[in-house]
Design an enzyme around this catalytic site. Sequence first.
Site, short mmCIF file in Angstrom:
data_model
loop_
_atom_site.label_atom_id
_atom_site.label_comp_id
_atom_site.label_asym_id
_atom_site.label_seq_id
_atom_site.Cartn_x
_atom_site.Cartn_y
_atom_site.Cartn_z
N GLU A 1 53.09 40.09 14.03
CA GLU A 1 52.78 38.75 13.50
C GLU A 1 51.28 38.61 13.27
O GLU A 1 50.50 39.00 14.15
CB GLU A 1 53.26 37.66 14.47
CG GLU A 1 54.78 37.63 14.66
CD GLU A 1 55.22 36.49 15.57
OE1 GLU A 1 54.38 35.64 15.94
OE2 GLU A 1 56.42 36.45 15.91
N ARG B 1 62.03 35.66 21.63
CA ARG B 1 61.07 36.75 21.52
C ARG B 1 61.70 37.86 20.69
O ARG B 1 62.86 38.22 20.89
CB ARG B 1 60.67 37.28 22.90
CG ARG B 1 59.83 36.32 23.72
CD ARG B 1 58.44 36.14 23.13
NE ARG B 1 57.60 35.24 23.91
CZ ARG B 1 57.52 33.93 23.71
NH1 ARG B 1 58.25 33.36 22.75
NH2 ARG B 1 56.72 33.18 24.45
N HIS C 1 57.25 31.98 12.94
CA HIS C 1 57.02 31.63 14.35
C HIS C 1 56.61 30.16 14.48
O HIS C 1 55.54 29.83 15.01
CB HIS C 1 55.97 32.53 14.99
CG HIS C 1 56.15 32.64 16.48
ND1 HIS C 1 55.69 33.69 17.22
CD2 HIS C 1 56.73 31.80 17.38
CE1 HIS C 1 55.99 33.52 18.50
NE2 HIS C 1 56.62 32.37 18.61
N ILE D 1 65.56 25.47 27.45
CA ILE D 1 65.79 25.40 26.01
C ILE D 1 67.26 25.64 25.69
O ILE D 1 67.88 24.89 24.92
CB ILE D 1 64.89 26.40 25.27
CG1 ILE D 1 63.43 26.01 25.43
CG2 ILE D 1 65.27 26.48 23.80
CD1 ILE D 1 62.45 27.00 24.85
#
Length: 319
Positions: A267, A238, A286, A157
């Site tokens: 969350e 994260r 998220h 990523i």
Amino acid sequence: MRLRCAVLDDYQRVATEIADWSPVADRVEVVSFDRHFADEDALAAALAEFEIVVTLRERVAFPASLLARLPRLKLLIASGMRNSVIDYAAAEAHGVTVCGTPSSSTPPVELTWALLLGLARGIVTEHEAVRSGGPWQSTVGADLHGRRLGLLGLGKIGARVAQVGLAFGMRVGAWSQNLTKERAEEVGVELAPSKEELLAGSDFVSVHLALGDRTRGLVGATELALLKPTAFLVNTSRSAIVDQEALLAALHAGRIAGAGIDVFDVEPLPADHPMRSAPRLLATPHLGYVSRSNYATYYGAAVEDVQAYLAGSPVRRLG
């Protein structure tokens, strides 16, 4: 009698529409839950009658204590091929097969840039002003061209985020504990001599590290103090990598220009959580991996996992 399959946290109610479940329809009844179960008692009660559970990413933990309360559970499917909140040893001890699915790195790359660009050009502030009859132009945008983008992590990523930064004409640097000069050169970015130099010398910092013992709390109050007051921080990785309390303090004090955050310690965020009202914060719930193509991959592969399990040959086993 058909087996029962629970799909957890199907907030958008798309799990049974975005993939074709017909190959297992004669043997499996699929039930999706569009709300999050806040504690283990609620989760254990909801899943008590299910033999199969599909869980998205790491939204729901499956510790030994929960697995012990689900005697009917036989197959647990997690999207992606890595999951840090499943107790694999306990799953094996209780006779639960754990399988994963493919996952694309493209959606989190794209969301990272949505947050970064939104911060740089004050998109939300200006949009809300236009819609509410507020001031015409109240922000002065931060330039990307010629500015330094600092990446904490240069994996799959991070490397793709770097390529976009280079396309914008940014100077891109990267650092992680294991990053080598050869890897940095391969991607076409500079290897920062230290974490501290990367943070102090960057105009935009983006986090792209896996969570582990070495990265938990990697960016705390000391590290945030190194950032320029004009710098922006983005975290789509994260939440535990960036100390949330330290970040809130920095935002309230105006020690950094802003932050784009997609991941949180709790969350879904409670309605009164301080992250919901923090200044200089562009927050998303998220959404890093939430895209139509990725969901089609997750749930399509979940169907394949169920088929393979029913045939006695599980695929993409985890643990």
